[in-house]
Design an enzyme around this catalytic site. Sequence first.
Site, PDB file in Angstrom:
ATOM      1  N   PHE A 127       1.984  14.813  18.418  1.00 43.67           N
ATOM      2  CA  PHE A 127       1.913  13.638  17.535  1.00 43.67           C
ATOM      3  C   PHE A 127       0.455  13.221  17.417  1.00 43.67           C
ATOM      4  O   PHE A 127      -0.198  12.912  18.410  1.00 43.67           O
ATOM      5  CB  PHE A 127       2.743  12.461  18.070  1.00 43.67           C
ATOM      6  CG  PHE A 127       2.718  11.298  17.120  1.00 43.67           C
ATOM      7  CD1 PHE A 127       3.511  11.289  15.985  1.00 43.67           C
ATOM      8  CD2 PHE A 127       1.860  10.217  17.321  1.00 43.67           C
ATOM      9  CE1 PHE A 127       3.470  10.243  15.069  1.00 43.67           C
ATOM     10  CE2 PHE A 127       1.815   9.163  16.417  1.00 43.67           C
ATOM     11  CZ  PHE A 127       2.621   9.174  15.292  1.00 43.67           C
ATOM     12  N   ASP A 208      -7.041  15.135  21.755  1.00 41.47           N
ATOM     13  CA  ASP A 208      -6.557  13.840  21.289  1.00 41.47           C
ATOM     14  C   ASP A 208      -6.183  13.029  22.523  1.00 41.47           C
ATOM     15  O   ASP A 208      -5.121  13.217  23.121  1.00 41.47           O
ATOM     16  CB  ASP A 208      -5.355  14.052  20.356  1.00 41.47           C
ATOM     17  CG  ASP A 208      -4.791  12.725  19.859  1.00 41.47           C
ATOM     18  OD1 ASP A 208      -5.190  11.670  20.391  1.00 41.47           O
ATOM     19  OD2 ASP A 208      -3.930  12.750  18.955  1.00 41.47           O
ATOM     20  N   LYS A 237      -5.837   3.425  21.038  1.00 42.98           N
ATOM     21  CA  LYS A 237      -4.948   2.589  21.840  1.00 42.98           C
ATOM     22  C   LYS A 237      -5.611   1.669  22.877  1.00 42.98           C
ATOM     23  O   LYS A 237      -5.859   0.513  22.614  1.00 42.98           O
ATOM     24  CB  LYS A 237      -3.927   3.487  22.522  1.00 42.98           C
ATOM     25  CG  LYS A 237      -2.854   4.016  21.548  1.00 42.98           C
ATOM     26  CD  LYS A 237      -1.787   4.748  22.291  1.00 42.98           C
ATOM     27  CE  LYS A 237      -0.701   5.309  21.380  1.00 42.98           C
ATOM     28  NZ  LYS A 237       0.225   4.297  20.878  1.00 42.98           N
TER      29      LYS A 237
HETATM   30  N1  PLP Z   1      -2.530  10.474  18.640  1.00 41.45           N
HETATM   31  C1  PLP Z   1      -1.762  10.198  19.690  1.00 41.45           C
HETATM   32  C2  PLP Z   1      -1.790  11.107  20.879  1.00 41.45           C
HETATM   33  C3  PLP Z   1      -0.947   9.063  19.690  1.00 41.45           C
HETATM   34  O1  PLP Z   1      -0.171   8.806  20.751  1.00 41.45           O
HETATM   35  C4  PLP Z   1      -0.962   8.212  18.568  1.00 41.45           C
HETATM   36  C5  PLP Z   1      -0.083   7.029  18.522  1.00 41.45           C
HETATM   37  O2  PLP Z   1       0.909   6.950  19.189  1.00 41.45           O
HETATM   38  C6  PLP Z   1      -1.784   8.533  17.490  1.00 41.45           C
HETATM   39  C7  PLP Z   1      -2.563   9.671  17.554  1.00 41.45           C
HETATM   40  C8  PLP Z   1      -1.853   7.641  16.277  1.00 41.45           C
HETATM   41  O3  PLP Z   1      -2.478   6.443  16.618  1.00 41.45           O
HETATM   42  P1  PLP Z   1      -2.333   5.139  15.670  1.00 41.45           P
HETATM   43  O4  PLP Z   1      -0.907   4.717  15.739  1.00 41.45           O
HETATM   44  O5  PLP Z   1      -3.297   4.148  16.253  1.00 41.45           O
HETATM   45  O6  PLP Z   1      -2.718   5.559  14.287  1.00 41.45           O
END
Ligand code: PLP
Length: 374
Positions: A127, A208, A237
């Site tokens: 994700f 990520d 986050k």
């Molecule tokens: N990447 C990862 C690993 C995530 O857990 C998330 C959100 O849960 C995102 C990207 C996307 O972040 P945002 O919701 O701040 O756009």
Amino acid sequence: MTTALANPLLPVYPPVPVIFLDGDGLWLVDDAGRRYLDFAAGIAVVGLGHRHPAPLAAAHAQLDRLWHVSNLFGTEPAGMLAERLSERFGGAQAFFCNSGTEAIEAALKYARKATGKPGVVALEGSFHGRTLGALSATGQTAKRVAFEPLLPHVRFAQPNDVESLEAAVGDDTGLILLEPIQGEGGVRPLSPDFLQAARAADALLCLDEIQTGVGRTGTFFAFEQLGVRPDLVTLAKGLANGLPIGCLLVADDAAGAFVPGDHGSTFGGNPVSCAAACAVVDAVDDALLANVREQGTRLRAGLAELPGVAEPRGAGLLLGADTERPAAEHVATALERGLVVLSAGEHVLRLAPPLVVGRDEVDHALTILEEVTA
Ligand code: PLP
């Protein structure tokens, strides 16, 4: 004449079960005055707990000085935050944006410009966000299908399967994008061997760390425990303890691809968010990281004893475990009993309490979870 709709918000989220009015440390208070122990931290965001005095004071002080000037000018907090993150990484430049998905978009563009190659390899179950670029690299059919066609040149490999990774990487691959622990995909850690194989490929490696970063797994970056050093890192986050922020870090040895005009964001590097984030980075010190590891071990051991729950996975205070019954049932029952927890897929219970959680709160959460999962 327009007709008023019952719900003024676009219904992209399930109906809310509770409305929270206040937060203090590990605790939330709803609109009926009921207290809840927070083991979700706003989905792994509020690492220092609600209204932690350090980011609160930093944000207040900045609110009283300057809110916004745009990136046509400099502000002190963005520069100070970039310096702190560079120091933690061991030499990197930062691009600031407002969310995780924007940080991924920046990484996708950076890799394309730096390598001249359009191909991206990501993982099944990953994700990376909801905007079209980040969604293109998200390996979850249910989230993608209604929005196809997405970006071409994205291939998916199986997590922890080096052969599948090597088969997916081709001459056109400019970027390999991986979460050290898949968060939304069910709290699934990548093995050091797999990450090392990704590092050895002829492509930029972006980790990520939007969910795993800023201390959540017991080190500032999760990759510190995995024996790899990426070219790019995305953060969001937990970085400003709840104020909106995202960040792409580019390692000094992968620097130089972006020039003025290549990328930007009106609100990116917002001084209030960056001031709070500086205070967060300072607070994630050795003592706090030791607490994450200690309480993570305690929580994990307690989870392993719960009825109807399989062997827990994860690291530090990002933990998940397969559940016999649908995880949503456990989440709802826990909430009724005053504990906020998360799921990560249909049968995975996910816990991501604030990093400042103490022994007593871990034990309190486990007592409630014992009743919930029985
Ligand atoms: N990447 C990862 C690993 C995530 O857990 C998330 C959100 O849960 C995102 C990207 C996307 O972040 P945002 O919701 O701040 O756009």
